[in-house]
Design an enzyme around this catalytic site. Structure first.
Site, PDB file in Angstrom:
ATOM      1  N   LEU A  74     -28.806 -21.728  11.951  1.00 56.04           N
ATOM      2  CA  LEU A  74     -28.872 -23.187  11.799  1.00 56.04           C
ATOM      3  C   LEU A  74     -29.077 -23.865  13.143  1.00 56.04           C
ATOM      4  CD1 LEU A  74     -26.194 -23.850   9.028  1.00 56.04           C
ATOM      5  CD2 LEU A  74     -28.538 -23.013   8.861  1.00 56.04           C
ATOM      6  N   HIS A 102     -16.183 -23.122   2.242  1.00 57.91           N
ATOM      7  CA  HIS A 102     -15.074 -22.165   2.129  1.00 57.91           C
ATOM      8  C   HIS A 102     -13.719 -22.771   2.492  1.00 57.91           C
ATOM      9  CE1 HIS A 102     -17.765 -19.163   0.798  1.00 57.91           C
ATOM     10  NE2 HIS A 102     -18.548 -19.360   1.860  1.00 57.91           N
ATOM     11  N   TYR A 154     -11.859 -17.137   7.263  1.00 56.75           N
ATOM     12  CA  TYR A 154     -13.025 -17.925   7.696  1.00 56.75           C
ATOM     13  C   TYR A 154     -12.905 -19.368   7.201  1.00 56.75           C
ATOM     14  CZ  TYR A 154     -17.884 -19.597   7.555  1.00 56.75           C
ATOM     15  OH  TYR A 154     -19.026 -20.348   7.670  1.00 56.75           O
ATOM     16  N   LYS A 190     -11.957 -23.313   9.039  1.00 54.54           N
ATOM     17  CA  LYS A 190     -12.632 -24.595   8.806  1.00 54.54           C
ATOM     18  C   LYS A 190     -11.598 -25.676   8.478  1.00 54.54           C
ATOM     19  CE  LYS A 190     -16.790 -22.806   9.308  1.00 54.54           C
ATOM     20  NZ  LYS A 190     -17.485 -22.966  10.586  1.00 54.54           N
TER      21      LYS A 190
HETATM   22  N1  LIG Z   1     -25.628 -20.906   7.031  1.00 58.98           N
HETATM   23  C1  LIG Z   1     -24.868 -21.465   6.088  1.00 58.98           C
HETATM   24  O1  LIG Z   1     -25.228 -21.558   4.915  1.00 58.98           O
HETATM   25  C2  LIG Z   1     -23.528 -22.046   6.473  1.00 58.98           C
HETATM   26  C3  LIG Z   1     -22.686 -22.469   5.435  1.00 58.98           C
HETATM   27  C4  LIG Z   1     -21.468 -23.044   5.780  1.00 58.98           C
HETATM   28  C5  LIG Z   1     -21.119 -23.206   7.098  1.00 58.98           C
HETATM   29  N2  LIG Z   1     -21.958 -22.766   8.081  1.00 58.98           N
HETATM   30  C6  LIG Z   1     -21.540 -22.938   9.465  1.00 58.98           C
HETATM   31  O2  LIG Z   1     -22.647 -23.328  10.232  1.00 58.98           O
HETATM   32  C7  LIG Z   1     -22.529 -22.774  11.548  1.00 58.98           C
HETATM   33  C8  LIG Z   1     -23.802 -22.015  11.892  1.00 58.98           C
HETATM   34  O3  LIG Z   1     -24.010 -21.014  10.914  1.00 58.98           O
HETATM   35  P1  LIG Z   1     -25.263 -20.019  10.994  1.00 58.98           P
HETATM   36  O4  LIG Z   1     -25.653 -19.731   9.599  1.00 58.98           O
HETATM   37  O5  LIG Z   1     -26.267 -20.551  11.916  1.00 58.98           O
HETATM   38  O6  LIG Z   1     -24.577 -18.716  11.558  1.00 58.98           O
HETATM   39  P2  LIG Z   1     -25.070 -17.739  12.739  1.00 58.98           P
HETATM   40  O7  LIG Z   1     -24.144 -16.574  12.727  1.00 58.98           O
HETATM   41  O8  LIG Z   1     -26.518 -17.482  12.597  1.00 58.98           O
HETATM   42  O9  LIG Z   1     -24.801 -18.623  14.030  1.00 58.98           O
HETATM   43  C9  LIG Z   1     -23.557 -18.704  14.656  1.00 58.98           C
HETATM   44  C10 LIG Z   1     -23.786 -18.640  16.143  1.00 58.98           C
HETATM   45  O10 LIG Z   1     -22.508 -18.719  16.794  1.00 58.98           O
HETATM   46  C11 LIG Z   1     -22.547 -17.818  17.890  1.00 58.98           C
HETATM   47  N3  LIG Z   1     -21.194 -17.382  18.261  1.00 58.98           N
HETATM   48  C12 LIG Z   1     -20.389 -16.533  17.599  1.00 58.98           C
HETATM   49  N4  LIG Z   1     -19.267 -16.320  18.294  1.00 58.98           N
HETATM   50  C13 LIG Z   1     -19.358 -17.060  19.427  1.00 58.98           C
HETATM   51  C14 LIG Z   1     -18.519 -17.240  20.546  1.00 58.98           C
HETATM   52  N5  LIG Z   1     -17.334 -16.600  20.668  1.00 58.98           N
HETATM   53  N6  LIG Z   1     -18.922 -18.060  21.525  1.00 58.98           N
HETATM   54  C15 LIG Z   1     -20.121 -18.699  21.443  1.00 58.98           C
HETATM   55  N7  LIG Z   1     -20.967 -18.557  20.420  1.00 58.98           N
HETATM   56  C16 LIG Z   1     -20.586 -17.751  19.401  1.00 58.98           C
HETATM   57  C17 LIG Z   1     -23.385 -16.641  17.417  1.00 58.98           C
HETATM   58  O11 LIG Z   1     -23.906 -15.897  18.498  1.00 58.98           O
HETATM   59  C18 LIG Z   1     -24.450 -17.333  16.578  1.00 58.98           C
HETATM   60  O12 LIG Z   1     -25.617 -17.590  17.326  1.00 58.98           O
HETATM   61  C19 LIG Z   1     -21.278 -21.917  11.547  1.00 58.98           C
HETATM   62  O13 LIG Z   1     -20.193 -22.652  12.079  1.00 58.98           O
HETATM   63  C20 LIG Z   1     -21.042 -21.647  10.075  1.00 58.98           C
HETATM   64  O14 LIG Z   1     -19.675 -21.412   9.796  1.00 58.98           O
HETATM   65  C21 LIG Z   1     -23.156 -22.159   7.799  1.00 58.98           C
END
Ligand SMILES: NC(=O)c1ccc[n+]([C@@H]2O[C@H](COP(=O)([O-])OP(=O)(O)OC[C@H]3O[C@@H](n4cnc5c(N)ncnc54)[C@H](O)[C@@H]3O)[C@@H](O)[C@H]2O)c1
Length: 277
Positions: free
Chosen positions: A13, A112, A135, A139
């Protein structure tokens, strides 16, 4: 706006948001624990940082007006592995924001936080949390953290309870829960350009016929999603068996996270085109 910080910039995202955010500020600071985000935009810099470490987070926020906080472990893992990135990481963002006078945090929360509600319950933004995993609990923690920093310290935040942000809906659940990337960008843009947001919770879903959530309390944000998963319904139903009503993963909002064993990843059961939740 002078400076925006984007965490999780190399994630699924985060990559979808970089262009939008770069267009809204003079300087975009993208950060991730990963080594980079690919080719940088004209006004973008990248800083590798671990959200768990305050001394790596705080300098990023110097001079920033807003933080778009999307970095996290996006899976269910044992609690001690979630603690640093997903709990301490949020604290480090908000406490740095307080120390440095950052105005607003836009946070990627998740369905979630509410995953144990039955699907037959239409959930709104005022109902109590019912997390489905560690997880989801992270949140809930961060939403409460954001509320506390608003009420005690005047730092605004918008908590986007993103449901299923994917290129297209990959299963029957997603016919209600899908958030298109265009609608995600609109939601983040409104969370940034709405003049006063205080503490706000809003669900990240598209304009789906089967949308299972109620965003009316956040209508003032002006988020008006355009995409509708229904155009994929025939294709999705053609390959999906009837629901198993004894499986919480099929009867609760959280999907497979609702039936997951705490600390154990259910990602293998998500059956999604790219990535979700
Ligand atoms: N994709 C979805 O449908 C969805 C749904 C609900 C919530 N979210 C939330 O949206 C956000 C982005 O999700 P996404 O799908 O892009 O996930 P993703 O795993 O592709 O991206 C998460 C990013 O966070 C980085 N990260 C992880 N641990 C880290 C740390 N200790 N320090 C710095 N960076 C760190 C990772 O390297 C990764 O690039 C997240 O917070 C996720 O919980 C996503």
């Amino acid at each position: 706006m002078k400076k925006i910080v984007l965490t999780g910039a190399n994630g699924n995202l985060g990559q979808e948001l970089r262009g939008l955010l770069a267009g809204l500020c003079d300087e975009l600071v993208s950060t991730d624990i990963a080594e980079g985000v690919g080719d940088l935009l004209d006004n973008e810099t990248f800083v590798q940082a671990d959200l768990s470490e305050m001394d790596q987070v705080r300098p990023l926020l110097e001079g920033a007006e807003m933080v778009v906080h999307f970095g996290a472990i996006v899976d269910e893992l044992p609690f001690d592995q979630m603690w640093g990135p997903n709990f301490m990481g949020s604290y480090n963002i908000w406490e740095s924001a307080r120390q440095l006078g950052v105005r607003r945090v836009v946070y990627a929360s998740s369905i979630h936080a509410m995953g144990m509600y039955p699907k037959t319950t239409r959930i709104d933004t005022e109902m109590p949390h019912r997390p489905d995993t560690y997880y989801g609990f992270a949140k809930c923690f961060t939403e409460d953290l954001g509320r506390m920093y608003w009420e005690k310290e005047g730092i605004e935040s918008v908590h986007l309870r993103i449901y299923s942000a994917t290129s297209k809906p990959g299963n029957a659940r997603a016919l209600g829960s899908w958030l298109s990337f265009d609608d995600l960008r609109q939601l983040v843009a409104r969370s940034i350009d709405t003049p006063v947001v205080g503490f706000t919770v809003v669900y990240g879903v598209s304009n789906n016929d089967r949308c299972p959530v109620d965003n009316s309390a956040a209508a003032f944000l002006g988020y008006r999603p355009k995409d509708n998963a229904e155009i994929y319904a025939e294709e999705v139903f053609a390959k999906e068996p009837a629901a198993d009503l004894s499986d919480l993963g099929q009867t609760c909002h959280g999907g497979p996270f609702a039936s997951a064993v705490l600390g154990v990843s259910p990602m293998g059961q998500m059956a999604i085109p790219d990535k979700e939740d």
